[in-house]
Enzyme design. Structure first.
Site, short mmCIF file in Angstrom:
data_model
loop_
_atom_site.label_atom_id
_atom_site.label_comp_id
_atom_site.label_asym_id
_atom_site.label_seq_id
_atom_site.Cartn_x
_atom_site.Cartn_y
_atom_site.Cartn_z
N ASP A 146 24.05 -15.23 -54.15
CA ASP A 146 23.70 -13.93 -54.72
C ASP A 146 22.35 -13.46 -54.20
OD1 ASP A 146 24.29 -11.87 -56.85
OD2 ASP A 146 22.38 -12.61 -57.61
N GLU A 197 26.12 -32.52 -44.83
CA GLU A 197 26.21 -33.92 -45.25
C GLU A 197 27.61 -34.26 -45.74
OE1 GLU A 197 23.38 -34.36 -48.37
OE2 GLU A 197 21.61 -34.06 -47.08
#
Length: 560
Positions: A215, A264
């Site tokens: 956002d 990751e």
């Protein structure tokens, strides 16, 4: 009719690049489905509708904020980034929802709101209790006031929701809030802030979340060096990376760190930026070193016009090539007037830059939908055509809950029922966004049209009944059936993220070809257009064998 071969389409949304051409369905949780009958949609309600989502044929669900919140801004005022609002469920309910969606082959994207917290966040409560200049206050943006006694705001900056962007605290200092007063802006120079959001990203990724919608991605970093500019000076500053508060170059340092976290995981987590920035700046957010994808909102501001649509598509495909990402196509979301309504209203006035001089549909909302007159039938027909056009494009498509039902904006809300702060900060000027957030109709009758057992938090109009899922699900001519057929077929239009424009011979007709022999023709005009080819799907019935006005046709020109 769809052949058996067409119905068994193979989507190109598998593997780590699933997001590039995915269909993502936005759910505004409080208005989707109410599982416990309290009038507010919740996570168990969404879980109860997973079969509906699977039958629709989407690839992913994007959940608007479901975190603890006072709802000062529809949930975008977050009290706790690593929990669920008790009115919407529990973390166990969230895990159950993710499991159910994954079992149905649907991925999960959640909203992250990093520009501001709520004023009930433990950090902000700690900041208010602390003294000026303390580490607790350094997580936010506090300043002394102006004037001899500090009783005036530090600057004349304006909030996006109206009024001053500064609010005074009991001890006399002021804090910055570019949105609602209940949404204090965070200070992204603070290591506490940076480290805590990394923990938040890992928290949700570890729970199975596949991606994040960021956002206000363009406003995190701010240059608060004194003397601060005035609002007029802010408005005049170029938005080239050096602006004090909008789209600064240094915001990309944050997203490079986030990208390292996303990578990751196997597969890497995805992200899409809500970044209202200049055209040339958008690829920075969509790069593989940053968030990976950025929203293209250009169609939200476009009329139902062939020239505008062609320019927007060509321009955004070029931007996608620059970033190495894929484009995003959006016709509606939780912040704008629904496109079925926009397309049924007179075209807005436009400035020198080609953009509407006001929010499309704003004047109609101010009049409670009475003037100018909405041509509901035309708006719906155009919405069907625009949907097929967009779903035929390369890139990802973002759908907003209820558009598959052909829902229009709800204008006839009483002031006492409104919830959006944009209305309360500017009554009589902006009616806010409640009209696109009214809970969905699942049944043709009942207290809340099947949304829940006992009413809905925003009142639903009577005309919702004929648009309910129950009414449309078995109707082959319904909007819902159109979406289902289009999403079934969409996998066969995918492949290379390319298109070739074909000369239609008419300025109001767009025709393009996708790899594999698929072609898409949209008639933006009123007169029928003759098309040679094998029609697989049309948005509206043909006229004497030709493509009618405000209609789209998908053609199969050769074996796919």
């Amino acid at each position: 009719m769809l052949s058996r071969d067409d119905q068994s389409s193979t989507r190109s949304t598998e593997g780590p690049d699933w997001w590039r051409q995915a269909v993502v369905y936005q759910i505004y949780p409080r208005s989707f489905a109410d599982g416990d009958g309290d009038g507010i949609g919740d996570l168990p309600g969404i879980t109860s509708r997973v079969d509906y989502l699977a039958a629709l044929g989407i690839d992913a669900v994007w959940l608007s904020p479901f975190y603890p919140s006072a709802l000062a801004d529809g949930g975008y005022d977050v009290d706790d980034y690593r929990n669920v609002d008790p009115r919407l469920g529990t973390l166990a309910d969230f895990d159950e929802l993710v499991s159910a969606l994954h079992e149905a082959g649907i991925r999960v994207v959640v909203d992250i709101v990093p520009n501001h917290t709520s004023n009930r966040h433990e950090w902000f409560e700690e900041a208010l209790a602390a003294s000026a200049g303390s580490p607790a206050r350094d997580r936010y943006i506090f300043r002394d006031g102006s004037g001899s006694d500090g009783a005036e705001p530090p600057t004349d900056w304006e909030s996006a929701f109206g009024g001053s962007a500064w609010e005074r605290t009991p001890d006399g200092q002021w804090y910055l809030h570019f949105f609602a007063v209940e949404q204090p802006d965070l200070n992204w120079l603070s290591e506490d802030v940076r480290e805590d959001f990394v923990r938040t990203l890992r928290f949700w990724a570890d729970r199975g979340v596949d991606g994040f919608r960021i956002d206000v991605a363009h406003m995190l970093t701010k240059d608060m060096t004194e003397p601060l500019p005035s609002q007029a000076e802010l408005n005049a500053r170029p938005k080239d990376g050096s602006h004090p508060v909008i789209d600064r170059d240094d915001v990309q340092d944050i997203y490079a760190q986030w990208r390292a976290v996303f990578n990751e995981y196997d597969p890497p987590r995805t992200a899409v930026a809500e970044a209202w920035v200049e055209r040339s700046r958008r690829p920075r957010y969509a790069s593989a070193q940053g968030l990976g994808q950025a929203f293209n909102f250009d169609l939200l501001e476009a009329d139902f016009d062939a020239g505008q649509f062609r320019h927007i598509v060509s321009d955004n495909l070029e931007l996608a090539r620059e970033s190495g990402s894929s484009s995003t196509w959006v016709l509606s979301n939780h912040d704008v007037v629904r496109h079925a309504t926009r397309y049924g209203l007179p075209d807005p006035e436009r400035g020198a830059d080609g953009r509407p001089t006001h929010k499309h549909g704003k004047e109609w909302l101010l009049s409670r939908g009475s003037s100018p007159v909405l041509d509901r039938e035309l708006g719906t027909r155009r919405a069907r055509a625009a949907t097929l056009f967009v779903l035929g494009l390369p890139g990802s498509a973002y759908l907003y809950q209820g558009e598959e039902l052909g829902l229009h904006e709800v204008a006839e809300l009483d002031d006492a029922d409104r919830q959006d702060p944009t209305y309360f900060r500017s009554p009589g000027i902006d009616m806010g966004r409640d009209g696109c957030r009214v809970p969905l109709p699942w049944q043709t009758s009942g207290t809340s049209f099947g949304f829940g057992a006992d009413g809905a938090h925003l009142p639903q109009p009577e005309w919702f009944g004929p648009l309910a899922v129950e009414e449309q699900v078995d109707d082959p001519a319904s909007m819902l059936s159109l979406y289902r057929r289009a999403l079934t077929l969409r996998g066969r239009l995918q492949g290379a993220e390319e298109l070739e424009w074909i000369d239609s011979g008419r300025e109001d007709v767009l025709w393009f070809r996708r790899p594999g022999g698929w072609e898409v023709v949209t008639n933006f005009g009123a007169q029928p257009f003759a098309v040679d080819g094998s029609a697989v799907l049309t948005s509206s019935p043909g006229e004497g064998g030709a493509l009618g006005g405000a209609s789209t046709m998908w053609l199969r020109m050769e074996a796919g």
